[in-house]
Design a protein around this motif. Structure first.
Motif, short mmCIF file in Angstrom:
data_model
loop_
_atom_site.label_atom_id
_atom_site.label_comp_id
_atom_site.label_asym_id
_atom_site.label_seq_id
_atom_site.Cartn_x
_atom_site.Cartn_y
_atom_site.Cartn_z
N ASN A 1 53.39 -42.71 51.27
CA ASN A 1 53.23 -42.58 49.82
C ASN A 1 53.32 -43.95 49.15
N ILE A 2 52.39 -44.23 48.27
CA ILE A 2 52.42 -45.44 47.45
C ILE A 2 52.65 -44.99 46.02
N SER A 3 53.84 -45.27 45.49
CA SER A 3 54.23 -44.74 44.18
C SER A 3 54.44 -45.87 43.19
N ILE A 4 53.86 -45.70 42.00
CA ILE A 4 53.88 -46.72 40.96
C ILE A 4 54.21 -46.06 39.62
N ALA A 5 55.06 -46.72 38.86
CA ALA A 5 55.36 -46.27 37.50
C ALA A 5 54.80 -47.28 36.51
N ARG B 1 64.36 -38.95 37.60
CA ARG B 1 64.28 -37.75 38.44
C ARG B 1 62.82 -37.42 38.79
N PHE B 2 61.95 -37.43 37.79
CA PHE B 2 60.54 -37.15 38.05
C PHE B 2 59.94 -38.20 38.98
N ALA B 3 60.28 -39.47 38.76
CA ALA B 3 59.73 -40.55 39.58
C ALA B 3 60.16 -40.39 41.04
N THR B 4 61.44 -40.09 41.26
CA THR B 4 61.95 -39.94 42.63
C THR B 4 61.34 -38.72 43.31
N GLU B 5 61.26 -37.62 42.57
CA GLU B 5 60.68 -36.39 43.15
C GLU B 5 59.23 -36.62 43.56
N LEU C 1 53.27 -41.83 35.98
CA LEU C 1 53.67 -41.85 37.38
C LEU C 1 52.44 -41.61 38.26
N LEU C 2 52.22 -42.50 39.19
CA LEU C 2 51.09 -42.39 40.11
C LEU C 2 51.60 -42.44 41.55
N ARG D 1 56.91 -50.68 41.39
CA ARG D 1 56.83 -49.78 42.53
C ARG D 1 58.07 -48.91 42.59
N ILE D 2 57.92 -47.71 43.06
CA ILE D 2 59.04 -46.78 43.22
C ILE D 2 59.41 -46.73 44.69
N ASP D 3 60.63 -47.06 45.01
CA ASP D 3 61.10 -47.08 46.39
C ASP D 3 61.36 -45.65 46.86
N ASN D 4 60.66 -45.23 47.92
CA ASN D 4 60.89 -43.89 48.46
C ASN D 4 61.82 -43.90 49.67
#
Length: 446
Positions: free
Chosen positions: A79-83, A151-155, A184-185, A427-430
């Motif tokens: 997963n590549i997550s970006i806020a 919470r939404f970003a982490t989920e 959130l992407l 970036r959001i760390d998963n």
């Protein structure tokens, strides 16, 4: 993303000439791959039907799919997550229209992978009535809204994709106040690479600007789709097309050690957990300039010097004289792929012999040769290399290398500009890691 081949632009004219001669020599002995053609679709309405069952996956998709099957953590690691924090009078309808247009333009974002008659194939979905998911947090207190955003970003970042049923893009817009938003992407690596993120945000910037002014899309029609590339790649990598590359890698990696014995505080688990964390820090600009000066003195690139430094460090910690690390390349040699979203990325293995107690400058010369050779033979997909080497698949570690080095000259999504809005990204760390250690360096003017 700046790959190895792009970094030659920073070389001296003499170094570029040397590299050009080596590439020409290699290309003269290797048949040229055919131009990527757009596949024929006689009935667009059957886009999600039987017609697409004949579309094979690319080698990069195949590698990512295999890793995705190893468990939840391995799946989330792709997963590549970006806020995106947006301030200003955001036109939500225009943002939705812009993202919808990107989804329409790039089939890969609407593609699912399914095993049909024993073959992993791409199945492309129609866009349909796509809507931008929206959550209104404007009635929350500042502390509550911050908690909810986190919470939404982490989920979203930690939720695995189901590659058989899900598209490869998840989007959610959170409204904090009239002038504060968080977009959130989350994208799956099977459909995108770092270059693709830059394409996504360039198109989002252009489309939002145009649609805000009631104009049509300014983006030209794409010459091909990712599915066309996958078909081309499978056809091009047959017969004698890559015999030279394969022969080189077989010789280069002959009797290579299976595992880099990094010291650890616990035994390696029988199944790789993919659990990990990110530690970020800034190196002094003076250090970067000193590294560049050393590189120039040794007729090497900054990347080569960093490889030599990392391999020296790994040698000190492991005592192994044969050090293998991986590094990604953009793998977009064909002009048709330049503006496409897709997983084109390939990985080259950099193996260096540190025996004989060389000085660092001597080691850097060895690394320089290794990098030049890897560039000249970069076309062979990593997954095909693993298959050809007949390596036994181990669930305890990644094949061939367990340490990755990535160097980017700039973070591509910093260029996003939405008119009338201030946009900052992060970036959001998963909390996952695909390898034992990944050193991700970004060169910036900040």
């Amino acid at each position: 993303m700046k790959d190895l081949s792009q970094r030659i632009a920073a070389l001296s004219p003499e170094q570029q000439a040397l590299f050009k001669r080596r590439l020409q020599k290699k290309q003269a002995t290797q048949p040229q791959a055919p131009k990527i053609q757009k596949r024929e679709i006689s009935n667009q309405s059957s886009i999600a039907g039987k017609l697409n069952h004949s579309i094979p996956v690319s080698f990069a998709q195949q590698r990512t799919w295999f890793q995705d099957q190893l468990g939840v953590k391995s799946a989330v690691s792709n997963n590549i997550s970006i806020a995106l924090k947006i301030k200003g009078s955001l036109n939500i309808a225009v943002l939705e229209q812009s993202i919808r247009e990107i989804l329409q333009r790039h089939e890969i974002l609407r593609t699912m992978l399914r095993n049909i008659n024993g073959e992993l194939t791409q199945v492309i979905s129609p866009l349909g009535e796509w809507k931008l998911p929206f959550v209104d947090l404007s009635n929350f207190s500042s502390v509550q809204s911050e908690t909810e955003v986190q919470r939404f970003a982490t989920e979203q970042a930690c939720q695995p994709f189901n590659l058989e049923t899900d598209w490869s893009l998840r989007v959610k817009l959170l409204q904090i106040s009239k002038t504060e938003f968080v977009l959130l992407l989350t994208l799956h690596h099977i459909a995108v690479d770092a270059w693709s993120i830059g394409v996504f945000f360039r198109e989002l910037s252009a489309l939002y600007a145009a649609f805000s002014n009631q104009q049509r899309s300014p983006l030209p029609e794409l010459p091909i789709q990712y599915a066309d590339f996958a078909l081309w790649q499978r056809q091009a990598l047959q017969g004698k097309a890559l015999d030279t590359d394969l022969a080189y890698w077989k010789q280069k990696l002959h009797n290579a050690p299976d595992v880099l014995q990094l010291p650890s505080d616990r035994p390696r688990p029988p199944i790789q957990s993919f659990a990990g964390k990110t530690l970020s820090f800034i190196l002094p600009k003076t250090l970067t300039e000193s590294l560049k000066d050393l590189s120039q003195q040794c007729e090497a690139t900054l990347f080569m010097t960093l490889v030599a430094g990392l391999q020296t460090l790994l040698f000190r910690y492991t005592g192994q004289e044969n050090i293998l690390i991986g590094s990604p390349i953009a793998n977009r040699q064909q002009s048709e792929t330049e503006n496409l979203i897709g997983c084109f990325i390939n990985t080259v293995v950099l193996r260096t012999d540190l025996s004989g107690n060389p000085t660092f400058r001597e080691l850097l010369q060895r690394v320089r040769e290794t990098v030049w050779e890897a560039l000249a033979h970069q076309s062979l997909p990593f997954e095909k290399l693993v298959d050809e080497l007949q390596l036994s698949r181990s669930l305890t570690h990644a094949p061939l290398f367990q340490v990755m080095l990535v160097l980017q000259n700039s973070f591509s999504i910093e260029t996003i500009e939405l008119p009338g809005l201030t946009v900052h990204h992060s970036r959001i760390d998963n909390q996952t890691s695909q390898f034992d250690l990944t050193l991700h360096l970004v060169e910036s003017d900040l």
